[in-house]
Write an enzyme that holds these catalytic residues in place. Structure first.
Site, PDB file in Angstrom:
ATOM      1  N   GLU A  44     -39.779 -46.366  34.620  1.00  0.00           N
ATOM      2  CA  GLU A  44     -40.612 -47.159  35.520  1.00  0.00           C
ATOM      3  C   GLU A  44     -41.607 -47.930  34.666  1.00  0.00           C
ATOM      4  OE1 GLU A  44     -43.578 -46.821  39.410  1.00  0.00           O
ATOM      5  OE2 GLU A  44     -43.299 -45.078  38.093  1.00  0.00           O
ATOM      6  N   ASP A 118     -47.999 -56.712  39.247  1.00  0.00           N
ATOM      7  CA  ASP A 118     -48.955 -57.811  39.406  1.00  0.00           C
ATOM      8  C   ASP A 118     -48.180 -59.098  39.676  1.00  0.00           C
ATOM      9  OD1 ASP A 118     -50.883 -59.859  39.026  1.00  0.00           O
ATOM     10  OD2 ASP A 118     -52.031 -58.565  37.687  1.00  0.00           O
TER      11      ASP A 118
END
Length: 214
Positions: A44, A118
């Site tokens: 991840e 983001d």
């Protein structure tokens, strides 16, 4: 993700070498041997406070997971969850996810997770998006043939951008969810951000895609 600076965080990460790999370049090509059991390797990129990676490791003990988080004060919160759960199939890297090709050898990883990255909405910041072509090239390099990328976000603009980016790169979109929490998808492990956004009634988008074997 803004969190209060924890000046002791780096020292605590260093105290748990069984969970935290301080120099991942030393394990490049050897990650399988670093876990007590054999199994696929899932990473991840941007693991945050660790809720997803820990939840997945609990749900899939047959898989070895590696969470990558740049911010030390955030990574230590993920470490706390790993310690509490006593999971042998999780490791944590407190480092830059943009350098993963330095940490993993070609074809060493089975799947990449990108969760609530983001969005970097300004055009001049496109290269910073974790689903931009530059990052996809890195993922393709470390993934096995037909390796998968699973991406989740609440940001519709980033999701649409990512679908186009995947397609332009030659990836195949396997499944797309435009409202994950209203679907029949089973086994979803929520991140901290996901719970926050879902509580506000925001839609969660998800896509599974893979690189086509040459």
């Amino acid at each position: 993700m803004r969190v209060r600076h924890k000046p002791w965080a780096a020292d605590k990460l260093a105290e748990y070498p069984n969970y935290v790999v301080t120099d991942p370049t030393t394990l490049r090509g050897k990650w399988a041997q670093s876990f007590p059991q054999e199994g696929p390797i899932h990473i991840e990129v941007g693991s945050g406070k660790g809720q997803f990676i820990v939840g997945m490791a609990k749900q899939h003990p047959e898989i070895n997971f590696i969470g990558i988080e740049l911010q030390t004060s955030v990574a230590v919160m993920a470490l706390d969850k790993i310690i509490e759960a006593e999971l042998p199939n999780v490791k944590l890297l407190n480092t830059d996810g943009g350098l993963i090709s330095d940490y993993f050898s070609e074809g060493e990883v089975d799947r990449v997770y990108l969760n609530f990255s983001d969005p970097w909405p300004k055009s001049r910041h496109e290269k910073r998006r974790l689903t931009s072509a530059a990052f996809l090239e890195n993922y393709q390099q470390i993934l096995k043939p037909n390796g998968e990328v699973h991406f989740k976000t609440d940001n519709q603009g980033l999701f649409e951008y990512s679908l186009v980016s995947f397609s332009k790169f030659g990836m195949e979109l396997d499944q797309v969810w435009l409202d994950l929490h209203q679907s029949e998808f089973e086994g979803n492990v929520r991140t901290e951000y996901e719970e926050k956004f879902a509580a506000k009634g925001q839609r969660i988008y998800r896509v599974e895609a893979h690189f086509k074997a040459e």
